[in-house]
Enzyme design. Structure first.
Site, PDB file in Angstrom:
ATOM      1  N   LYS A   1      32.249  70.199 -45.108  1.00  0.00           N
ATOM      2  CA  LYS A   1      31.889  68.785 -45.051  1.00  0.00           C
ATOM      3  C   LYS A   1      30.629  68.540 -45.871  1.00  0.00           C
ATOM      4  O   LYS A   1      29.616  69.212 -45.692  1.00  0.00           O
ATOM      5  CB  LYS A   1      31.676  68.368 -43.597  1.00  0.00           C
ATOM      6  CG  LYS A   1      31.427  66.883 -43.411  1.00  0.00           C
ATOM      7  CD  LYS A   1      31.355  66.542 -41.935  1.00  0.00           C
ATOM      8  CE  LYS A   1      31.120  65.074 -41.708  1.00  0.00           C
ATOM      9  NZ  LYS A   1      30.995  64.787 -40.273  1.00  0.00           N
TER      10      LYS A   1
ATOM     11  N   CYS B   1      36.098  63.770 -41.619  1.00  0.00           N
ATOM     12  CA  CYS B   1      35.437  62.654 -40.964  1.00  0.00           C
ATOM     13  C   CYS B   1      34.714  61.711 -41.928  1.00  0.00           C
ATOM     14  O   CYS B   1      35.341  61.000 -42.683  1.00  0.00           O
ATOM     15  CB  CYS B   1      34.500  63.205 -39.889  1.00  0.00           C
ATOM     16  SG  CYS B   1      33.888  61.966 -38.738  1.00  0.00           S
TER      17      CYS B   1
ATOM     18  N   GLU C   1      38.664  68.078 -36.386  1.00  0.00           N
ATOM     19  CA  GLU C   1      37.332  68.562 -36.738  1.00  0.00           C
ATOM     20  C   GLU C   1      36.748  69.216 -35.481  1.00  0.00           C
ATOM     21  O   GLU C   1      36.982  68.769 -34.359  1.00  0.00           O
ATOM     22  CB  GLU C   1      36.460  67.368 -37.158  1.00  0.00           C
ATOM     23  CG  GLU C   1      35.017  67.707 -37.427  1.00  0.00           C
ATOM     24  CD  GLU C   1      34.166  66.477 -37.762  1.00  0.00           C
ATOM     25  OE1 GLU C   1      33.128  66.658 -38.397  1.00  0.00           O
ATOM     26  OE2 GLU C   1      34.548  65.343 -37.396  1.00  0.00           O
TER      27      GLU C   1
END
Length: 163
Positions: free
Chosen positions: A112, A154, A42
């Site tokens: 995300k 994440c 990321e």
């Protein structure tokens, strides 16, 4: 399926980060040989920095970072996945995971969705949230099989309904 996981520590300079990524992937390929999937972290394009620096360094999907992923896919003969900050018109950039196929073309993107706002940190001050929708890619393997791989970033993995 042969996999190359590449850990790099990025800073605020996207040009230096691309050079570090290129070097790390080249070194990994030199030691491992051909791979089917290369995975970068990321924020590989540039570190989180602050809200203004992200807006200034965010790129479009046809920018130099995705171009680098295409070069790496061609060099590895595999699929390459890496995190970037995608420019958004008039708003905060997206924390985007980009997948480029073995031919160098864009295979998929994932923005995300669940931003980490806890314990005094507010990711939502820096980036915009994407749609909470599954994104998958087909990764061809040198043995002739194809593996379906899901893309998440994440904190999103803490929301299993998405997977």
């Amino acid at each position: 399926m042969r996999l190359l996981l590449v850990q790099v520590s990025t800073g605020g300079d996207p040009v230096a980060n691309r050079a570090a990524i290129r070097d790390a992937v080249s070194a990994g390929l030199a030691s491992s040989g051909p791979v089917d999937l290369v995975v970068l972290p990321e924020a590989a394009q540039v570190d989180f920095g602050d809200g203004q620096s992200l807006r200034d360094t965010a790129e479009t999907l046809d920018g130099p970072f995705v171009g680098l992923l295409g070069e790496l896919a061609a060099a590895s003969g595999g699929t390459v996945v890496g995190g970037m900050f995608e420019a958004a018109k008039g708003g905060r950039p997206y924390n985007t995971l980009v997948a480029v196929g073995p031919g160098g073309g864009l295979a998929a993107t994932y923005r995300k969705a669940h931003l980490y706002d806890a314990f005094g940190y507010r990711e939502s001050d820096l980036v915009g949230a994407g749609e909470a929708a599954a994104a998958t890619i087909a990764v061809p393997s040198r043995d002739g099989t194809t593996l379906t791989v899901g893309l998440m970033t994440c904190y999103d993995l803490r929301f299993p309904e998405q997977a």
